[in-house]
Design an enzyme around this catalytic site. Structure first.
Site, PDB file in Angstrom:
ATOM      1  N   GLU A  28     122.194  48.972  95.624  1.00  0.00           N
ATOM      2  CA  GLU A  28     120.911  48.913  96.294  1.00  0.00           C
ATOM      3  C   GLU A  28     119.757  49.288  95.387  1.00  0.00           C
ATOM      4  O   GLU A  28     119.937  49.896  94.335  1.00  0.00           O
ATOM      5  CB  GLU A  28     120.916  49.788  97.542  1.00  0.00           C
ATOM      6  CG  GLU A  28     121.230  51.236  97.291  1.00  0.00           C
ATOM      7  CD  GLU A  28     121.568  51.922  98.613  1.00  0.00           C
ATOM      8  OE1 GLU A  28     120.667  52.533  99.185  1.00  0.00           O
ATOM      9  OE2 GLU A  28     122.729  51.834  99.055  1.00  0.00           O
ATOM     10  N   CYS A  68     113.247  51.185  91.800  1.00  0.00           N
ATOM     11  CA  CYS A  68     114.374  52.095  91.640  1.00  0.00           C
ATOM     12  C   CYS A  68     115.644  51.258  91.496  1.00  0.00           C
ATOM     13  O   CYS A  68     115.929  50.428  92.355  1.00  0.00           O
ATOM     14  CB  CYS A  68     114.452  52.998  92.873  1.00  0.00           C
ATOM     15  SG  CYS A  68     115.927  54.010  92.953  1.00  0.00           S
ATOM     16  N   CYS A  84     129.777  56.078  92.585  1.00  0.00           N
ATOM     17  CA  CYS A  84     129.517  57.151  91.626  1.00  0.00           C
ATOM     18  C   CYS A  84     130.688  58.121  91.686  1.00  0.00           C
ATOM     19  O   CYS A  84     131.311  58.273  92.738  1.00  0.00           O
ATOM     20  CB  CYS A  84     128.230  57.881  92.022  1.00  0.00           C
ATOM     21  SG  CYS A  84     127.734  59.194  90.899  1.00  0.00           S
ATOM     22  N   CYS A  94     128.489  64.696  94.262  1.00  0.00           N
ATOM     23  CA  CYS A  94     127.510  65.631  94.847  1.00  0.00           C
ATOM     24  C   CYS A  94     127.639  65.629  96.376  1.00  0.00           C
ATOM     25  O   CYS A  94     127.738  64.573  97.000  1.00  0.00           O
ATOM     26  CB  CYS A  94     126.090  65.245  94.442  1.00  0.00           C
ATOM     27  SG  CYS A  94     125.818  65.293  92.667  1.00  0.00           S
ATOM     28  N   CYS A 113     125.129  63.540  98.705  1.00  0.00           N
ATOM     29  CA  CYS A 113     124.776  62.164  98.304  1.00  0.00           C
ATOM     30  C   CYS A 113     125.728  61.138  98.903  1.00  0.00           C
ATOM     31  O   CYS A 113     126.948  61.310  98.879  1.00  0.00           O
ATOM     32  CB  CYS A 113     124.799  62.067  96.787  1.00  0.00           C
ATOM     33  SG  CYS A 113     124.305  60.448  96.182  1.00  0.00           S
ATOM     34  N   CYS A 126     119.039  56.887  99.530  1.00  0.00           N
ATOM     35  CA  CYS A 126     120.070  57.507  98.704  1.00  0.00           C
ATOM     36  C   CYS A 126     121.488  57.005  98.992  1.00  0.00           C
ATOM     37  O   CYS A 126     122.364  57.765  99.367  1.00  0.00           O
ATOM     38  CB  CYS A 126     120.038  59.023  98.871  1.00  0.00           C
ATOM     39  SG  CYS A 126     118.452  59.740  98.517  1.00  0.00           S
TER      40      CYS A 126
HETATM   41  N1  SAH Z   1     122.938  60.317  89.460  1.00  0.00           N
HETATM   42  C1  SAH Z   1     121.562  60.531  89.143  1.00  0.00           C
HETATM   43  C2  SAH Z   1     120.593  59.550  89.758  1.00  0.00           C
HETATM   44  C3  SAH Z   1     120.799  59.070  91.171  1.00  0.00           C
HETATM   45  S1  SAH Z   1     120.284  59.941  92.566  1.00  0.00           S
HETATM   46  C4  SAH Z   1     121.181  61.957  89.474  1.00  0.00           C
HETATM   47  O1  SAH Z   1     122.010  62.699  89.961  1.00  0.00           O
HETATM   48  O2  SAH Z   1     120.071  62.354  89.174  1.00  0.00           O
HETATM   49  C5  SAH Z   1     118.563  60.164  92.540  1.00  0.00           C
HETATM   50  C6  SAH Z   1     118.166  61.506  93.149  1.00  0.00           C
HETATM   51  O3  SAH Z   1     118.409  61.559  94.561  1.00  0.00           O
HETATM   52  C7  SAH Z   1     118.939  62.668  92.549  1.00  0.00           C
HETATM   53  O4  SAH Z   1     118.053  63.719  92.294  1.00  0.00           O
HETATM   54  C8  SAH Z   1     119.900  63.027  93.665  1.00  0.00           C
HETATM   55  O5  SAH Z   1     120.368  64.337  93.531  1.00  0.00           O
HETATM   56  C9  SAH Z   1     119.032  62.795  94.877  1.00  0.00           C
HETATM   57  N2  SAH Z   1     119.739  62.675  96.143  1.00  0.00           N
HETATM   58  C10 SAH Z   1     120.969  62.171  96.372  1.00  0.00           C
HETATM   59  N3  SAH Z   1     121.273  62.236  97.670  1.00  0.00           N
HETATM   60  C11 SAH Z   1     120.218  62.780  98.277  1.00  0.00           C
HETATM   61  C12 SAH Z   1     119.910  63.101  99.626  1.00  0.00           C
HETATM   62  N4  SAH Z   1     120.779  62.870 100.601  1.00  0.00           N
HETATM   63  N5  SAH Z   1     118.712  63.642  99.896  1.00  0.00           N
HETATM   64  C13 SAH Z   1     117.810  63.868  98.905  1.00  0.00           C
HETATM   65  N6  SAH Z   1     118.020  63.592  97.638  1.00  0.00           N
HETATM   66  C14 SAH Z   1     119.216  63.060  97.310  1.00  0.00           C
END
Ligand code: SAH
Length: 347
Positions: A88, A101, A108, A112, A115, A333
């Site tokens: 996406e 973006c 991935c 996390c 996420c 996200c």
């Molecule tokens: N893998 C990379 C880039 C992708 S995510 C990273 O970790 O930075 C882009 C951003 O969105 C990251 O800061 C991630 O931690 C954040 N993110 C992921 N899921 C989220 C959520 N549910 N709410 C808010 N931010 C989120």
């Protein structure tokens, strides 16, 4: 799967034109056509070269499968790759320009806890051309007259860019190349959960993009609870790598901090963040967590976010609360793809 022409640098396109017995200027025509988001079949080259290319190369390595449009001008896309996988992307309009973006992996493997992109693990890496195509297609959709449709790029879609370093660095080389779409490195932000050795490699790459670190916690213990990558690298190691990045590139670095109620959003966390970051050439982006239904975590509210920001600012750490764009079209996200995989059958 066929090969992907958008993977090639201009130098490689020249070699390819030579291999196919075409005149050198054909490489320039190809590069210009691709930079305009055209498919091979739409580029004005002689038919024999087109046929030869189409036999080996994917005509449409990435296409927009679905578009979701928000009242605020934000657009979200589900991109379909040639092998049927989905990633996406989001297109956001700001006063200073338009930001795209992009995703760097299907899924991935970072795990996390907050996420959605990581829920099904890593499916595969994207190639540099698949990453680039996301930009080229969306740029073409929004270009008008001589104006670019996309002026800024953030690598914040699904995937961990530094877990796909070779393809991501080729993408950065090709997207900033003069013969291509030629977007300046200072208009590109790469976001990482903190794969420390690769931050050093990125600094040495010589493409000074904006480095964004997903910090989200103030202690290693807290980070380990929500981000498995923290079992490998400490916050101190990340900060040291950021210093190196700044020394090499002169670019201020950014920390992303998603506010999770009861987890990291109290005044005490703001104070801890000040202790970590005060005096550094950095900025903090505060984001209210996008709640993911498969995860139990709860977003902090607006009042908590603005209070957190005020504490940071008072402590000498610059911070902004990020506006939530396109919230009316849902699915932030990684949730678009996750939702799609569950509910839709591809057409
Ligand atoms: N893998 C990379 C880039 C992708 S995510 C990273 O970790 O930075 C882009 C951003 O969105 C990251 O800061 C991630 O931690 C954040 N993110 C992921 N899921 C989220 C959520 N549910 N709410 C808010 N931010 C989120």
């Amino acid at each position: 799967m066929k090969k992907i022409l958008q993977d090639l640098s201009f130098g490689q396109l020249k070699t390819l034109a030579f291999k196919f017995g075409a005149k050198p200027f054909r490489a320039k025509q190809l590069a210009e056509g691709l930079a305009r988001g055209k498919r091979i079949s739409q580029i004005n080259i002689d038919p024999s070269l087109r046929q030869a290319l189409l036999a080996e190369y994917e005509d449409e390595p990435v296409r927009v499968e679905k578009t979701f449009r928000s009242a605020d001008g934000t657009e979200k896309y589900l991109f379909r790759l040639a092998d049927g996988n989905m990633v996406e992307g989001v297109f956001m309009r700001y006063k200073y320009g338009n930001t795209q973006c992009v995703s760097t992996q299907v899924g991935c493997r970072m795990g996390c806890k907050f996420c959605a992109s990581t829920l099904g693990g890593l499916v595969r890496d994207l190639t540099s051309g698949e990453i680039l195509s996301q930009v080229l297609i969306v740029n073409a959709m929004h270009a008008s007259g001589g104006e670019r449709g996309v002026t800024n790029i953030v690598l914040m879609g699904s995937g961990e860019p530094l877990d796909n370093f070779k393809e991501v660095s080729d993408f950065l080389k090709n997207v900033t190349a003069a013969e291509g779409i030629n977007i300046s490195a200072r208009n590109i932000s790469l976001s990482t959960c903190g794969i420390v050795p690769r931050i050093y490699e990125l600094a040495d790459l010589g493409i000074p993009v904006n480095l964004t670190i997903s910090l989200h916690q103030t202690t290693d213990e807290g980070r380990r609870r929500t981000m498995p990558v923290a079992n490998k690298y400490t916050i101190a190691e990340i900060l040291k790598a950021c210093e190196y990045y700044f020394d090499k590139t002169g670019r201020r670095y950014i920390f992303e901090y998603s506010l999770i109620d009861g987890e990291n959003a109290d005044e005490k966390h703001a104070e801890e963040l000040i202790n970590l970051l005060k005096g550094r050439p950095c900025h903090v982006n505060l984001i209210r967590l996008n709640e993911v239904k498969e995860r139990a975590l709860k977003a902090a509210n607006d009042a908590q976010a603005y209070k957190f920001r005020a504490v940071l600012e008072r402590g000498g750490v610059s911070a902004t609360v990020r506006r939530s764009m396109g919230s009316d079209i849902g699915g932030a996200c990684g949730q678009l793809r996750a939702g799609y995989l569950k509910t839709d059958t591809p057409t």
